[in-house]
Motif scaffolding. Sequence first.
Motif, PDB file in Angstrom:
ATOM      1  N   GLU A 243       1.949  -4.828   4.080  1.00 30.06           N
ATOM      2  CA  GLU A 243       2.047  -4.833   2.621  1.00 30.06           C
ATOM      3  C   GLU A 243       3.379  -5.429   2.182  1.00 30.06           C
ATOM      4  O   GLU A 243       3.448  -6.207   1.231  1.00 30.06           O
ATOM      5  CB  GLU A 243       1.886  -3.418   2.065  1.00 30.06           C
ATOM      6  CG  GLU A 243       0.458  -2.893   2.107  1.00 30.06           C
ATOM      7  CD  GLU A 243      -0.481  -3.753   1.280  1.00 30.06           C
ATOM      8  OE1 GLU A 243      -0.100  -4.179   0.173  1.00 30.06           O
ATOM      9  OE2 GLU A 243      -1.607  -4.023   1.768  1.00 30.06           O
ATOM     10  N   ARG A 244       4.443  -5.065   2.876  1.00 28.69           N
ATOM     11  CA  ARG A 244       5.769  -5.621   2.547  1.00 28.69           C
ATOM     12  C   ARG A 244       5.828  -7.110   2.877  1.00 28.69           C
ATOM     13  O   ARG A 244       6.482  -7.884   2.168  1.00 28.69           O
ATOM     14  CB  ARG A 244       6.852  -4.841   3.295  1.00 28.69           C
ATOM     15  CG  ARG A 244       7.149  -3.489   2.656  1.00 28.69           C
ATOM     16  CD  ARG A 244       8.131  -2.686   3.484  1.00 28.69           C
ATOM     17  NE  ARG A 244       7.447  -1.885   4.480  1.00 28.69           N
ATOM     18  CZ  ARG A 244       7.939  -1.578   5.675  1.00 28.69           C
ATOM     19  NH1 ARG A 244       9.122  -2.034   6.045  1.00 28.69           N
ATOM     20  NH2 ARG A 244       7.253  -0.830   6.512  1.00 28.69           N
ATOM     21  N   GLN A 247       4.172  -8.883  -0.018  1.00 32.26           N
ATOM     22  CA  GLN A 247       5.054  -8.908  -1.180  1.00 32.26           C
ATOM     23  C   GLN A 247       6.209  -9.887  -0.983  1.00 32.26           C
ATOM     24  O   GLN A 247       6.624 -10.567  -1.925  1.00 32.26           O
ATOM     25  CB  GLN A 247       5.600  -7.507  -1.438  1.00 32.26           C
ATOM     26  CG  GLN A 247       4.545  -6.484  -1.844  1.00 32.26           C
ATOM     27  CD  GLN A 247       5.074  -5.062  -1.786  1.00 32.26           C
ATOM     28  OE1 GLN A 247       6.279  -4.834  -1.667  1.00 32.26           O
ATOM     29  NE2 GLN A 247       4.165  -4.091  -1.858  1.00 32.26           N
ATOM     30  N   SER A 340      10.704  -5.481   1.179  1.00 33.19           N
ATOM     31  CA  SER A 340      10.210  -6.847   1.038  1.00 33.19           C
ATOM     32  C   SER A 340      11.343  -7.828   0.758  1.00 33.19           C
ATOM     33  O   SER A 340      11.298  -8.980   1.212  1.00 33.19           O
ATOM     34  CB  SER A 340       9.162  -6.912  -0.074  1.00 33.19           C
ATOM     35  OG  SER A 340       9.705  -6.464  -1.304  1.00 33.19           O
TER      36      SER A 340
END
Length: 389
Positions: A243-244, A247, A340
């Motif tokens: 997910e990071r 992003q 991120s």
Amino acid sequence: MARFLFVVPPFVGHINPTISVGDTLAARGHAVAWVGTADPLARLLPREAQRFLLDRADEDQLFPGLRSRFQSVRGFQNLKLMWDEVFIPMARLMLPGVLAAAERYRPDVLVSDQQTIAGALAARRLGLRWATSATTPADRVRALEAFPKVLAWTEERLADLQREVGLDPVSVPEDSPSLVLSFTTEALAGVDARTDRQYRYVGPALGRRPDETAFPWDKLRSVPKVLVSLGTLNAERGGPFFERIKQALADLPIQVILVAPESFGPFPENFIVQPWVPQLKLLPAVDLLLSHAGSNTVCEALALALPVVVVPITDGQPVVAQQVADSGCGLRLSFKRSNSGAIRTAVERALTEPGFRAAAARIRESFEVAGGAPRAADLLESLAADQVC
């Protein structure tokens, strides 16, 4: 002609170097075979390669539920989990099949991966000449120096395992006293380089390696490309990190090839997501590797003078990550804590600052001098002739 038997775990990065070394030995007229689980051997070995497949067909059968438990443990508990639920059980499960294969094949030399302890135990039980294939320069003792209680615990477990199979305990049963093939170089290992006489630094083994893994080559764009891979056992636990990654890299003018389950989507338009990739074929097409600091993957990138960003997760990976940072070949981030913004900055720096690629080129030169698969084959031939000293 000599006979060589490679005993490997179900981890891609540990199998790959043995394929290149085995191919070199076969080209010299020797007989070569492998012992391991059907997956991934069926996917990685040449079709004509002789193999002894163990009954338990894949990682999930060997280590039921292991992937989900990886999600919830860190640090001390992570290291304990690797030994308690991976390496020790794998030795017990594999040993009968390895013994049977060795008795049937009768190798002149058995080559056991450092994490496939069953190979070392079988060689000692049968009185065979044997060597260790060390795909990471971080041996168990050094990897666990910061965790003395875990180190003492592994020593006790390994001693119990040796007694269980009728052997007198030795302190480092995974290392052959005759030959340890380390698929890196002293230039990269730095202060971690071993000086014991049996340790031989041969560099990465990157010869012919058949790989029929499908890949959408037509989707590659004419922009900087970043390969992101967390290795065989870590992809399922990578959800928050992925997910990071999304992003951090979604709006950069780059293309990301992410090795991950598609269930972690949706993904940005500049991402190609595959559960597996033909890594050795793909690396020449990318500009940067972002990985878990698996030694084999890192060395494959450095052999092409590619800079790397590393996010170590477990086992010996922190040692490899620090070697990358100390050598100037790339940047080290925290798998758990790097946000991120930190990931984005590291990727931009590694792609644009020339010092990282220059340092990687220096390591590549050390690999070329070390000799790779041909040098490893030379040493195994000498061991088969009882001439390694």
